[in-house]
Design a protein around this motif. Structure first.
Motif, PDB file in Angstrom:
ATOM      1  N   HIS A 157      -3.890   8.438   9.586  1.00 40.03           N
ATOM      2  CA  HIS A 157      -2.666   8.848  10.277  1.00 40.03           C
ATOM      3  C   HIS A 157      -2.358   7.958  11.477  1.00 40.03           C
ATOM      4  O   HIS A 157      -1.266   8.047  12.046  1.00 40.03           O
ATOM      5  CB  HIS A 157      -2.749  10.319  10.712  1.00 40.03           C
ATOM      6  CG  HIS A 157      -3.723  10.595  11.818  1.00 40.03           C
ATOM      7  ND1 HIS A 157      -5.083  10.594  11.631  1.00 40.03           N
ATOM      8  CD2 HIS A 157      -3.530  10.879  13.134  1.00 40.03           C
ATOM      9  CE1 HIS A 157      -5.689  10.874  12.770  1.00 40.03           C
ATOM     10  NE2 HIS A 157      -4.774  11.046  13.701  1.00 40.03           N
ATOM     11  N   LEU A 158      -3.293   7.068  11.843  1.00 38.69           N
ATOM     12  CA  LEU A 158      -3.064   6.142  12.954  1.00 38.69           C
ATOM     13  C   LEU A 158      -3.038   4.683  12.516  1.00 38.69           C
ATOM     14  O   LEU A 158      -2.240   3.896  13.029  1.00 38.69           O
ATOM     15  CB  LEU A 158      -4.152   6.318  14.023  1.00 38.69           C
ATOM     16  CG  LEU A 158      -4.193   7.645  14.777  1.00 38.69           C
ATOM     17  CD1 LEU A 158      -5.291   7.613  15.824  1.00 38.69           C
ATOM     18  CD2 LEU A 158      -2.850   7.940  15.423  1.00 38.69           C
ATOM     19  N   VAL A 159      -3.923   4.304  11.606  1.00 35.34           N
ATOM     20  CA  VAL A 159      -4.044   2.899  11.207  1.00 35.34           C
ATOM     21  C   VAL A 159      -3.151   2.647   9.991  1.00 35.34           C
ATOM     22  O   VAL A 159      -3.305   3.304   8.961  1.00 35.34           O
ATOM     23  CB  VAL A 159      -5.507   2.549  10.886  1.00 35.34           C
ATOM     24  CG1 VAL A 159      -5.627   1.084  10.481  1.00 35.34           C
ATOM     25  CG2 VAL A 159      -6.397   2.839  12.098  1.00 35.34           C
ATOM     26  N   PRO A 160      -2.222   1.703  10.078  1.00 30.69           N
ATOM     27  CA  PRO A 160      -1.218   1.546   9.011  1.00 30.69           C
ATOM     28  C   PRO A 160      -1.739   0.989   7.688  1.00 30.69           C
ATOM     29  O   PRO A 160      -1.128   1.226   6.642  1.00 30.69           O
ATOM     30  CB  PRO A 160      -0.198   0.571   9.628  1.00 30.69           C
ATOM     31  CG  PRO A 160      -0.405   0.663  11.099  1.00 30.69           C
ATOM     32  CD  PRO A 160      -1.869   0.936  11.284  1.00 30.69           C
ATOM     33  N   LEU A 161      -2.844   0.254   7.691  1.00 30.39           N
ATOM     34  CA  LEU A 161      -3.256  -0.467   6.488  1.00 30.39           C
ATOM     35  C   LEU A 161      -3.561   0.457   5.314  1.00 30.39           C
ATOM     36  O   LEU A 161      -4.242   1.475   5.463  1.00 30.39           O
ATOM     37  CB  LEU A 161      -4.503  -1.301   6.788  1.00 30.39           C
ATOM     38  CG  LEU A 161      -5.073  -2.087   5.598  1.00 30.39           C
ATOM     39  CD1 LEU A 161      -4.122  -3.188   5.159  1.00 30.39           C
ATOM     40  CD2 LEU A 161      -6.447  -2.656   5.926  1.00 30.39           C
ATOM     41  N   VAL A 162      -3.059   0.071   4.129  1.00 29.86           N
ATOM     42  CA  VAL A 162      -3.471   0.677   2.859  1.00 29.86           C
ATOM     43  C   VAL A 162      -3.671  -0.463   1.863  1.00 29.86           C
ATOM     44  O   VAL A 162      -2.786  -1.302   1.683  1.00 29.86           O
ATOM     45  CB  VAL A 162      -2.426   1.659   2.287  1.00 29.86           C
ATOM     46  CG1 VAL A 162      -2.975   2.330   1.026  1.00 29.86           C
ATOM     47  CG2 VAL A 162      -2.040   2.705   3.304  1.00 29.86           C
ATOM     48  N   GLU A 163      -4.834  -0.487   1.218  1.00 30.21           N
ATOM     49  CA  GLU A 163      -5.111  -1.487   0.190  1.00 30.21           C
ATOM     50  C   GLU A 163      -4.746  -0.897  -1.171  1.00 30.21           C
ATOM     51  O   GLU A 163      -5.257   0.155  -1.551  1.00 30.21           O
ATOM     52  CB  GLU A 163      -6.588  -1.877   0.223  1.00 30.21           C
ATOM     53  CG  GLU A 163      -6.985  -2.559   1.526  1.00 30.21           C
ATOM     54  CD  GLU A 163      -8.477  -2.795   1.641  1.00 30.21           C
ATOM     55  OE1 GLU A 163      -8.865  -3.913   2.026  1.00 30.21           O
ATOM     56  OE2 GLU A 163      -9.257  -1.861   1.360  1.00 30.21           O
ATOM     57  N   VAL A 164      -3.869  -1.577  -1.892  1.00 30.89           N
ATOM     58  CA  VAL A 164      -3.358  -1.071  -3.171  1.00 30.89           C
ATOM     59  C   VAL A 164      -3.801  -2.015  -4.284  1.00 30.89           C
ATOM     60  O   VAL A 164      -3.688  -3.241  -4.159  1.00 30.89           O
ATOM     61  CB  VAL A 164      -1.822  -0.955  -3.139  1.00 30.89           C
ATOM     62  CG1 VAL A 164      -1.303  -0.399  -4.467  1.00 30.89           C
ATOM     63  CG2 VAL A 164      -1.377  -0.058  -1.981  1.00 30.89           C
ATOM     64  N   LEU A 165      -4.277  -1.417  -5.365  1.00 28.01           N
ATOM     65  CA  LEU A 165      -4.821  -2.218  -6.465  1.00 28.01           C
ATOM     66  C   LEU A 165      -4.745  -1.422  -7.752  1.00 28.01           C
ATOM     67  O   LEU A 165      -4.988  -0.214  -7.764  1.00 28.01           O
ATOM     68  CB  LEU A 165      -6.284  -2.574  -6.163  1.00 28.01           C
ATOM     69  CG  LEU A 165      -7.105  -3.252  -7.264  1.00 28.01           C
ATOM     70  CD1 LEU A 165      -6.613  -4.672  -7.504  1.00 28.01           C
ATOM     71  CD2 LEU A 165      -8.586  -3.260  -6.892  1.00 28.01           C
ATOM     72  N   GLY A 166      -4.417  -2.089  -8.828  1.00 27.25           N
ATOM     73  CA  GLY A 166      -4.468  -1.473 -10.142  1.00 27.25           C
ATOM     74  C   GLY A 166      -5.764  -1.814 -10.848  1.00 27.25           C
ATOM     75  O   GLY A 166      -6.410  -2.821 -10.544  1.00 27.25           O
ATOM     76  N   GLY A 167      -6.139  -0.965 -11.797  1.00 31.31           N
ATOM     77  CA  GLY A 167      -7.315  -1.228 -12.608  1.00 31.31           C
ATOM     78  C   GLY A 167      -6.956  -1.979 -13.877  1.00 31.31           C
ATOM     79  O   GLY A 167      -5.819  -2.445 -14.061  1.00 31.31           O
ATOM     80  N   GLU A 168      -7.911  -2.066 -14.768  1.00 32.62           N
ATOM     81  CA  GLU A 168      -7.728  -2.828 -16.008  1.00 32.62           C
ATOM     82  C   GLU A 168      -6.553  -2.313 -16.825  1.00 32.62           C
ATOM     83  O   GLU A 168      -5.844  -3.093 -17.475  1.00 32.62           O
ATOM     84  CB  GLU A 168      -9.017  -2.760 -16.832  1.00 32.62           C
ATOM     85  CG  GLU A 168      -8.970  -3.541 -18.127  1.00 32.62           C
ATOM     86  CD  GLU A 168     -10.264  -3.442 -18.916  1.00 32.62           C
ATOM     87  OE1 GLU A 168     -10.312  -4.001 -20.035  1.00 32.62           O
ATOM     88  OE2 GLU A 168     -11.221  -2.805 -18.421  1.00 32.62           O
ATOM     89  N   HIS A 169      -6.324  -1.001 -16.791  1.00 31.54           N
ATOM     90  CA  HIS A 169      -5.276  -0.411 -17.621  1.00 31.54           C
ATOM     91  C   HIS A 169      -4.099   0.118 -16.806  1.00 31.54           C
ATOM     92  O   HIS A 169      -3.266   0.856 -17.337  1.00 31.54           O
ATOM     93  CB  HIS A 169      -5.863   0.716 -18.468  1.00 31.54           C
ATOM     94  CG  HIS A 169      -6.966   0.273 -19.385  1.00 31.54           C
ATOM     95  ND1 HIS A 169      -6.751  -0.576 -20.446  1.00 31.54           N
ATOM     96  CD2 HIS A 169      -8.301   0.534 -19.366  1.00 31.54           C
ATOM     97  CE1 HIS A 169      -7.901  -0.807 -21.066  1.00 31.54           C
ATOM     98  NE2 HIS A 169      -8.855  -0.146 -20.426  1.00 31.54           N
ATOM     99  N   THR A 170      -4.009  -0.256 -15.543  1.00 33.07           N
ATOM    100  CA  THR A 170      -2.923   0.233 -14.695  1.00 33.07           C
ATOM    101  C   THR A 170      -1.631  -0.520 -14.983  1.00 33.07           C
ATOM    102  O   THR A 170      -1.629  -1.748 -15.119  1.00 33.07           O
ATOM    103  CB  THR A 170      -3.283   0.074 -13.205  1.00 33.07           C
ATOM    104  OG1 THR A 170      -4.480   0.799 -12.931  1.00 33.07           O
ATOM    105  CG2 THR A 170      -2.168   0.607 -12.311  1.00 33.07           C
TER     106      THR A 170
END
Length: 327
Positions: free
Chosen positions: A159-172
């Protein structure tokens, strides 16, 4: 266009773009922080956690976070009253437009949770995991609709730190990753798109590289715990809060930019890389680190330090939002 439920759907990705209700599965430290983030963004949140007393703890945590979120800036309609707590993941996810899962880091538990979520969530709803150690490929193996499973790994506290790491998997599906990136950006996060699965993802690996050398320097007697922390907090850490290492080296290079820095300091960098340590967390090193930190802190109160850290983080986040020339 709309899906069969009437919800807005991106025709390019096939996933929902109008997110009004988020299901949060697991409301420990990370999950509760996510709940606060989503509520502050003006969303309805349906949360669940099997732990005894979880609802009361969650509502207390949201109340504790709310003044800080107010300082950062609440979205129109944001309210803690938009939180609903239910008994299980099926009830939480059945009408959700987005799911954020924060359960234990055990694959068998993840598989059971995702089987249950996948059975009730609409097929165009993204299922995001906050997992620090498991990959989306491993998690999505339990799903009939694996294409909508993504990594949405926050940095603590979300709720304070903006970073989000986004990644898909093999079947995403790429569309699911696109939808997650867009959703996180809309609620004020700073998502980055990872290109392949790695142990620890990206930001934690960068942290781990620093921890390794810090612990090595303490273990070999080159510096104390207090001096290591001071070297970062009162040195490069101040700049790191403003920009990343590549941009810092670019600005350090003057008119020649990053190219000049690499040419000028490259040999020194390589010499330091060759001399970096490779410590092991032996009982002796652990004891040295803990004892050194205890000595450095003295009588300082932990809760007071956390509160002051969070106040400074709020100020920093607000200042960074007002600095459009910095990426």
């Amino acid at each position: 266009m709309n899906d069969a439920s009437g919800r807005a759907q991106d025709p390019a990705s096939g996933y929902r773009t109008a997110v009004g209700r988020v299901a949060v599965i697991g409301t420990g430290v990370i999950g509760a922080s996510w709940v606060s983030q989503f509520l502050g963004a003006g969303l309805d949140v349906v949360a669940t956690d099997p732990a005894p007393g979880a609802e009361a703890r969650l509502r207390e945590t949201v109340a504790r976070h709310w003044p800080v979120l107010t300082q950062i800036g609440l979205a129109p309609g944001a309210s803690p009253d938009r939180l609903t707590f239910v008994t299980g993941p099926e009830e939480a996810a059945a009408e959700a437009d987005f799911v954020q899962e924060n359960g234990p880091e055990r694959l068998e538990i993840k598989h059971e949770t995702y089987r249950r979520l996948d059975a009730v969530a609409a097929p165009d709803v993204v299922l995001a995991t906050s997992s620090s150690g498991l990959t989306p490929s491993a998690i999505q193996a339990a799903c009939r609709h694996p294409g909508r499973v993504v990594l949405g790994h926050p940095f603590n506290p979300p709720h304070l730190v903006p970073l989000v790491e986004v990644l898909g998997g093999e079947h995403t599906d790429e569309g699911a990753v696109d939808a997650a990136m867009a959703f996180y950006a809309r609620i004020g996060k700073r998502p980055i798109r990872l290109r392949r699965e790695l142990v620890g993802h990206v930001a934690n690996r960068l942290q781990a590289a620093l921890w390794r050398e810090a612990f090595h320097l303490v273990g070999t007697g080159a510096a104390t715990v207090a001096d290591i922390d001071a070297a970062i907090a009162h040195g490069p850490g101040l700049r790191w809060a403003l920009m990343g290492p590549c941009l810092l080296n670019h600005l350090s290079g003057g008119p020649g930019g990053l190219s000049h820095t690499l040419d000028h300091l490259g040999p020194l960098m390589e010499a330091m890389w060759a001399d970096l340590g490779d410590p092991r967390l032996t009982p002796e090193l652990k004891q040295t680190l803990v004892r050194g930190l205890d000595e450095a802190l003295g009588p300082r109160d932990r809760d007071a330090m956390v509160a002051q850290r969070d106040r400074l983080l709020v100020d920093l986040v607000r200042q960074k939002r007002g600095a459009p020339d910095l990426p």
